[in-house]
Write an enzyme that holds these catalytic residues in place. Structure first.
Site, mmCIF file in Angstrom:
data_model
loop_
_atom_site.group_PDB
_atom_site.id
_atom_site.type_symbol
_atom_site.label_atom_id
_atom_site.label_comp_id
_atom_site.label_asym_id
_atom_site.label_seq_id
_atom_site.Cartn_x
_atom_site.Cartn_y
_atom_site.Cartn_z
ATOM 1 N N LYS A 79 0.720 -1.374 -0.083
ATOM 2 C CA LYS A 79 0.089 0.100 0.020
ATOM 3 C C LYS A 79 0.916 1.372 -0.069
ATOM 4 C CE LYS A 79 -3.928 2.077 2.607
ATOM 5 N NZ LYS A 79 -4.734 1.775 3.719
ATOM 6 N N SER A 154 -9.769 1.891 2.915
ATOM 7 C CA SER A 154 -8.973 2.542 2.007
ATOM 8 C C SER A 154 -7.818 1.644 0.899
ATOM 9 C CB SER A 154 -8.214 3.731 2.635
ATOM 10 O OG SER A 154 -7.223 2.907 3.878
ATOM 11 N N SER A 178 -9.905 -0.451 6.955
ATOM 12 C CA SER A 178 -9.411 -0.269 5.575
ATOM 13 C C SER A 178 -8.613 -1.685 5.221
ATOM 14 C CB SER A 178 -8.495 0.821 5.373
ATOM 15 O OG SER A 178 -9.076 1.869 5.361
#
Ligand code: GLN
Length: 487
Positions: A79, A154, A178
């Site tokens: 990420k 997210s 997330s």
């Protein structure tokens, strides 16, 4: 099975048997990315040169007959909120669009020591604020199960990449859901570790009392392997806890006899998608058949979770994001006459709408006169929620719930209604507020063929028990084996 479809443990076996080299595996993943990422749009940046350099090093070791660990030579995705030395780390924001860290975060260092291969950086909602990746400053990632839908957020890029076989596994972060919500939307496994289990040094901060880094993988065994690789005390993160890390693989026994499973009524909320409720009820029945003791429990303060979260996370975000002023990091506006105007324009041009909304909300709830009414009150209710869980865990070992109230929604569907978007995390947020760990794993499909996730919540530092229950469930189902058809 094609190389890109393999799990960590399957690829590890082939590497050790010398049936595949890490270089071949890395090339296979980049080929796959080339084929499908035009549609999925999971990646923000690829780091091919460095990946092949790392892969060659692992291959040299294997050729020389040296033993390798279970993450060595395994291509994974990161990420884009994790600082990578020499490689851009944007956090999904234009304000960090050209930010290149001069150091590696602790999890990156750990994975480098374990010789994992980094394929590139994955898309996310700006500063991890969102549930759909639609808040990314760059583009929206698409759900591999239905390209018209969101992958969750997210960590949507991470979950979509794992689901579309664009990496063997990935790292995400979870402040209010997330990791688990996108894992649920994309039909993969995601675990939020206990607050303090994994170091956040080198993780761009969103809400510091909530943020945790964790694995997103194709199955529960991989989840245990990757958690082994990133866990542990780190003096560079003052919130990391010095408790011994067990080998999480030891909990994968496929035996859950006598494990006490709690089902909280408050998590089967009004407005829940009927397919979600049905799959989760069936999952609970299966756990019962496997020998667990299922009982009803109550977590009475659950209805306050979303309201409290949006006071605490916005307050912390407004303070964490004060550092982006055009002086030390990334983007600086070119249209200004004095310092104050430079700050203002840099932030106005650099941040997206949702980030600005949260900074304004957070500044408000912290302001003199309102602090007691909002922030202090929220902190008090947070303690009550913690007491709820502590009470429940006197009676049960794990708590089982749906991960999200609905399967993946359509792109654009909730953009105009932030409150509706915030409600996507209603079932994941309480875990962050109390610091306990939880996993999401596939437990069914909706009538439209979209994945549904089961959440298993544990006590502080009891990731082992969660993995034990998750593994037994997975071994007795085949939801995790289904693949999206992208064509
Ligand atoms: N969707 C939640 C939010 O927007 C949670 C995000 C997260 O866990 N980083 O804040």
């Amino acid at each position: 099975m094609a190389i890109h479809e393999l799990t960590i443990h399957q690829l590890h076996d082939l590497l050790v048997k010398k049936e595949v080299t890490s270089k071949e595996a890395t090339a296979a993943l980049y080929r796959r990315i080339g084929e499908v990422d035009g549609k999925v749009k999971a990646y923000l940046m690829l780091t091919e040169e460095e990946a092949f350099r790392q892969a060659n090093e692992v291959d040299r070791k294997i050729t020389k007959g040296e033993g390798i660990g279970d993450l060595a030579g395994i291509p994974i995705g990161l990420k884009d909120i994790l600082c990578t030395k020499g490689f851009r780390t944007t956090c999904g924001s234009k304000i960090l669009g050209n930010y290149v860290p001069f150091y590696d975060g602790t999890v990156i260092k750990k994975l480098k020591e374990r010789e994992a291969i980094f394929l590139g950086k994955l898309n996310m909602d700006e500063f991890a604020m969102g549930s759909s990746t639609e808040n990314s400053g760059f583009h929206t990632t698409r759900n591999p199960w239905d390209l018209a839908r969101i992958p969750g957020g997210s960590s949507g890029g991470s979950a979509a990449a794992v689901s579309a076989d664009e990496c063997i596994a990935a790292l995400g972060t979870d402040t209010g859901g997330s990791i688990r919500q996108p894992a649920s939307c994309c039909g993969v496994v995601g675990l939020k570790p206990t607050y303090g289990r994994v170091s956040r040094y080198g993780l761009v901060a969103f809400a510091s009392s909530l943020d945790q880094i964790g694995p997103i993988t194709k199955d529960v065994e991989d989840c245990a392997i990757l958690l082994n690789g990133i866990s542990g005390y780190d003096p560079s993160d003052s919130t990391s806890v010095n408790i011994e890390v067990p080998d999480y693989k030891q909990f994968l026994t496929n035996n859950v006899k006598g494990v006490r499973v709690g089902i909280p009524d408050e998590y089967f909320i009004k407005g829940m998608d009927p397919d979600v409720e049905k799959s989760v009820r069936e999952a609970i029945d299966l756990l019962r058949k496997l020998g667990t003791e299922v009982k009803k429990i109550s977590l009475p303060h659950t209805p306050y979770a979303v309201a409290i979260y949006y006071i605490i996370c916005t307050a912390e975000a407004s303070s964490n994001l004060a550092r982006y002023d055009g002086v030390k990091y990334g983007f600086r506006s070119s249209r200004y006459e004095d310092l104050i105007e430079m700050y203002g324009r840099t932030r106005a041009e650099g941040f997206g709408k949702e980030v600005k909304r949260r900074i304004i909300l957070g500044t408000y709830v912290l302001s003199a006169g309102y602090y007691d009414a909002y922030y202090r009150k929220a902190s008090q209710v947070r303690t009550l929620m913690r007491n709820d869980f502590e009470g429940a865990f006197k009676e049960v070992d794990v708590i089982v719930t749906p991960t999200a109230p609905t399967p993946a929604f359509r792109i654009g569907e909730r953009v105009g209604n932030p409150l509706q978007m915030y409600l996507s995390d209603i079932l994941t947020i309480p875990v962050n507020l109390t610091g306990i760990p939880a996993i999401s794993l596939p437990c069914g499909f909706s009538s439209e063929g979209l994945p549904i996730g089961l959440q298993i919540i544990g006590k502080h530092f009891d990731e082992g028990k969660i993995l034990q229950v998750a593994f037994a469930f997975e071994q007795n189902t085949d939801f995790h084996l289904k693949k999206p058809t992208l064509i």
